[in-house]
Design an enzyme around this catalytic site. Structure first.
Site, PDB file in Angstrom:
ATOM      1  N   LYS A 132       0.845  -1.210   0.000  1.00  0.00           N
ATOM      2  CA  LYS A 132       0.000   0.000   0.000  1.00  0.00           C
ATOM      3  C   LYS A 132       0.877   1.256   0.000  1.00  0.00           C
ATOM      4  O   LYS A 132       0.682   2.166  -0.803  1.00  0.00           O
ATOM      5  CB  LYS A 132      -0.924   0.012   1.240  1.00  0.00           C
TER       6      LYS A 132
ATOM      7  N   ARG B 115     -10.308   0.709   7.987  1.00  0.00           N
ATOM      8  CA  ARG B 115      -9.922  -0.654   8.354  1.00  0.00           C
ATOM      9  C   ARG B 115     -11.018  -1.368   9.123  1.00  0.00           C
ATOM     10  O   ARG B 115     -10.854  -2.527   9.479  1.00  0.00           O
ATOM     11  CB  ARG B 115      -8.701  -0.581   9.266  1.00  0.00           C
TER      12      ARG B 115
ATOM     13  N   ARG C  21      11.667  -5.151   5.249  1.00  0.00           N
ATOM     14  CA  ARG C  21      11.435  -3.741   4.891  1.00  0.00           C
ATOM     15  C   ARG C  21      12.325  -2.779   5.693  1.00  0.00           C
ATOM     16  O   ARG C  21      12.558  -2.957   6.874  1.00  0.00           O
ATOM     17  CB  ARG C  21       9.973  -3.392   5.181  1.00  0.00           C
TER      18      ARG C  21
ATOM     19  N   ARG D  72      10.723  -0.618  11.319  1.00  0.00           N
ATOM     20  CA  ARG D  72       9.599  -0.388  12.219  1.00  0.00           C
ATOM     21  C   ARG D  72       9.586  -1.368  13.385  1.00  0.00           C
ATOM     22  O   ARG D  72       9.905  -2.543  13.209  1.00  0.00           O
ATOM     23  CB  ARG D  72       8.281  -0.507  11.434  1.00  0.00           C
TER      24      ARG D  72
ATOM     25  N   ARG E 149      -1.209  -8.725  13.103  1.00  0.00           N
ATOM     26  CA  ARG E 149      -1.720  -7.720  12.148  1.00  0.00           C
ATOM     27  C   ARG E 149      -2.535  -8.402  11.044  1.00  0.00           C
ATOM     28  O   ARG E 149      -3.561  -7.875  10.606  1.00  0.00           O
ATOM     29  CB  ARG E 149      -0.547  -6.921  11.558  1.00  0.00           C
TER      30      ARG E 149
HETATM   31  P1  AP5 Z   1       4.785  -1.637   1.923  1.00  0.00           P
HETATM   32  O1  AP5 Z   1       4.453  -0.847   0.713  1.00  0.00           O
HETATM   33  O2  AP5 Z   1       5.531  -0.967   3.016  1.00  0.00           O
HETATM   34  O3  AP5 Z   1       3.477  -2.388   2.461  1.00  0.00           O
HETATM   35  P2  AP5 Z   1       2.184  -1.820   3.214  1.00  0.00           P
HETATM   36  O4  AP5 Z   1       0.997  -2.455   2.550  1.00  0.00           O
HETATM   37  O5  AP5 Z   1       2.233  -0.333   3.305  1.00  0.00           O
HETATM   38  O6  AP5 Z   1       2.382  -2.543   4.601  1.00  0.00           O
HETATM   39  P3  AP5 Z   1       2.314  -1.993   6.090  1.00  0.00           P
HETATM   40  O7  AP5 Z   1       3.073  -2.945   6.928  1.00  0.00           O
HETATM   41  O8  AP5 Z   1       2.674  -0.539   6.159  1.00  0.00           O
HETATM   42  O9  AP5 Z   1       0.770  -2.166   6.349  1.00  0.00           O
HETATM   43  P4  AP5 Z   1       0.080  -2.226   7.700  1.00  0.00           P
HETATM   44  O10 AP5 Z   1      -1.314  -2.099   7.244  1.00  0.00           O
HETATM   45  O11 AP5 Z   1       0.380  -3.381   8.558  1.00  0.00           O
HETATM   46  O12 AP5 Z   1       0.748  -0.992   8.503  1.00  0.00           O
HETATM   47  P5  AP5 Z   1       0.245   0.486   8.797  1.00  0.00           P
HETATM   48  O13 AP5 Z   1       1.403   1.363   8.907  1.00  0.00           O
HETATM   49  O14 AP5 Z   1      -0.857   0.866   7.886  1.00  0.00           O
HETATM   50  O15 AP5 Z   1       5.605  -2.922   1.425  1.00  0.00           O
HETATM   51  C1  AP5 Z   1       6.168  -3.836   2.365  1.00  0.00           C
HETATM   52  C2  AP5 Z   1       7.554  -4.285   1.886  1.00  0.00           C
HETATM   53  O16 AP5 Z   1       7.396  -5.107   0.730  1.00  0.00           O
HETATM   54  C3  AP5 Z   1       8.467  -3.119   1.473  1.00  0.00           C
HETATM   55  O17 AP5 Z   1       9.782  -3.395   1.896  1.00  0.00           O
HETATM   56  C4  AP5 Z   1       8.371  -3.074  -0.073  1.00  0.00           C
HETATM   57  O18 AP5 Z   1       9.586  -2.644  -0.656  1.00  0.00           O
HETATM   58  C5  AP5 Z   1       8.073  -4.541  -0.407  1.00  0.00           C
HETATM   59  N1  AP5 Z   1       7.144  -4.671  -1.545  1.00  0.00           N
HETATM   60  C6  AP5 Z   1       6.078  -3.876  -1.840  1.00  0.00           C
HETATM   61  N2  AP5 Z   1       5.449  -4.311  -2.968  1.00  0.00           N
HETATM   62  C7  AP5 Z   1       6.146  -5.429  -3.363  1.00  0.00           C
HETATM   63  C8  AP5 Z   1       5.996  -6.343  -4.463  1.00  0.00           C
HETATM   64  N3  AP5 Z   1       5.014  -6.201  -5.376  1.00  0.00           N
HETATM   65  N4  AP5 Z   1       6.886  -7.368  -4.550  1.00  0.00           N
HETATM   66  C9  AP5 Z   1       7.886  -7.513  -3.635  1.00  0.00           C
HETATM   67  N5  AP5 Z   1       8.085  -6.683  -2.589  1.00  0.00           N
HETATM   68  C10 AP5 Z   1       7.218  -5.649  -2.448  1.00  0.00           C
HETATM   69  O19 AP5 Z   1      -0.394   0.290  10.261  1.00  0.00           O
HETATM   70  C11 AP5 Z   1       0.448  -0.006  11.376  1.00  0.00           C
HETATM   71  C12 AP5 Z   1      -0.400  -0.121  12.633  1.00  0.00           C
HETATM   72  O20 AP5 Z   1      -1.053   1.154  12.878  1.00  0.00           O
HETATM   73  C13 AP5 Z   1      -1.557  -1.131  12.578  1.00  0.00           C
HETATM   74  O21 AP5 Z   1      -1.115  -2.438  12.920  1.00  0.00           O
HETATM   75  C14 AP5 Z   1      -2.515  -0.536  13.616  1.00  0.00           C
HETATM   76  O22 AP5 Z   1      -2.074  -0.805  14.931  1.00  0.00           O
HETATM   77  C15 AP5 Z   1      -2.374   0.957  13.374  1.00  0.00           C
HETATM   78  N6  AP5 Z   1      -3.320   1.488  12.374  1.00  0.00           N
HETATM   79  C16 AP5 Z   1      -3.003   2.075  11.176  1.00  0.00           C
HETATM   80  N7  AP5 Z   1      -4.117   2.450  10.524  1.00  0.00           N
HETATM   81  C17 AP5 Z   1      -5.169   2.079  11.305  1.00  0.00           C
HETATM   82  C18 AP5 Z   1      -6.576   2.166  11.162  1.00  0.00           C
HETATM   83  N8  AP5 Z   1      -7.135   2.721  10.058  1.00  0.00           N
HETATM   84  N9  AP5 Z   1      -7.337   1.669  12.150  1.00  0.00           N
HETATM   85  C19 AP5 Z   1      -6.812   1.124  13.270  1.00  0.00           C
HETATM   86  N10 AP5 Z   1      -5.474   0.991  13.480  1.00  0.00           N
HETATM   87  C20 AP5 Z   1      -4.662   1.475  12.500  1.00  0.00           C
HETATM   88 MG    MG Z   2       2.399   1.026   4.898  1.00  0.00          MG
END
Ligand code: AP5
Ligand code: MG
Length: 229
Positions: free
Chosen positions: A23, A98, A137, A171, A182
């Site tokens: 994402k 979410r 990552r 992270r 997660r």
């Molecule tokens: P990356 O692009 O970083 O993936 P991402 O989908 O952004 O993954 P996240 O881990 O950020 O998602 P998340 O939903 O768990 O975390 P968030 O910060 O939103 O890609 C990942 C890796 O893979 C990178 O190294 C990239 O280079 C590689 N990659 C990408 N595409 C690829 C491909 N096609 N092939 C190979 N490699 C690839 O949330 C964190 C925490 O915050 C949550 O757990 C929760 O506690 C809280 N939170 C956030 N938003 C909310 C909400 N709306 N409601 C409640 N709690 C929330």
């Molecule tokens: Mg992310």
């Protein structure tokens, strides 16, 4: 001379997908290509934790466990960000909504602004790929550009391609145990939104197991149609 009405309404896009789906990676590329603004609730919450705000203090332990932060806190940080003027061209909502409650609150929030969700892109990935993606990552501490030990290394090791920064960070929640929590949260609370948006006809699925550049091309084809509309 006839006048043509020009629709200048902002374009709003949701990226749905489990942890590590790509994402953030794709949102940053779409920002570059279309001038939309990435709104990652994860990044906003990590900013609040780093700043030691009340919301950040409440969210910290929940995020470290990999559970979902309360709708109340998430909506508060999102509303604050949406009040800033740079979102005028439109947004890429990364990791929001979410939960069903967040989706309903988003509809109301956009309606107040005379806006709507134009498209929802669901990034489809296999659960088994997630642990490897997330645990490899790292990001540039200066500009936030994302990298991966195996899939996306900077051109010069240790030097950010975007800003030349040399400090990289990982992270706190990117470990195998937390990723599993997660993923569970994603399947229990977020995956049902796929049907919610499919029923409205706004959902498109993208194969996010493909190589990053191929996923980008597919996403750009979808968003290109919206911005040209
Ligand atoms: P990356 O692009 O970083 O993936 P991402 O989908 O952004 O993954 P996240 O881990 O950020 O998602 P998340 O939903 O768990 O975390 P968030 O910060 O939103 O890609 C990942 C890796 O893979 C990178 O190294 C990239 O280079 C590689 N990659 C990408 N595409 C690829 C491909 N096609 N092939 C190979 N490699 C690839 O949330 C964190 C925490 O915050 C949550 O757990 C929760 O506690 C809280 N939170 C956030 N938003 C909310 C909400 N709306 N409601 C409640 N709690 C929330
Ligand atoms: Mg992310």
């Amino acid at each position: 001379m006839t006048e043509t009405a020009v629709d200048t309404r902002p374009v709003n896009l949701i990226l749905l997908g489990p942890p590590g789906a790509g994402k953030g990676t794709q949102a940053r590329m779409l920002e570059e290509s279309f001038g939309l603004v990435q709104l990652s609730t994860g990044d906003l919450l990590r900013g609040a934790v780093a700043a030691g705000t009340e919301a950040g203090l409440a969210a910290k332990a929940v995020m470290e466990k990999g559970e979902l932060v309360s709708d109340e806190i998430v909506l508060a940080v999102l509303k604050e960000r949406l009040a800033q003027p740079d979102v005028a061209a439109g947004t890429i909502l990364d990791g929001f909504p979410r939960t069903a409650g967040q989706a309903a609150a988003l509809d109301a929030l956009l309606a107040e602004r005379g806006e709507k969700i134009d498209a929802v892109i669901s990034l489809k990935v296999q659960d088994e790929a997630m642990v490897e993606r997330v645990s490899g990552r790292f990001t540039c501490a200066g500009c936030g550009e994302g990298y991966h030990d195996s899939f996306k290394q900077p051109a010069r090791p240790g030097v950010c391609d975007k800003c030349g920064g040399t400090e990289m960070k990982r992270r706190a929640d990117d470990n195998a145990e937390t990723v599993r929590t997660r993923l569970q949260a994603y399947h229990a609370d977020t995956a049902p939104l796929i049907d919610y948006y499919a029923a409205r006809g706004t959902l498109t699925e993208v194969d996010a197991m493909a190589e990053i550049g191929r996923v980008r091309a597919e996403m750009e084809a979808i968003v290109g149609k919206l911005t040209a509309a």
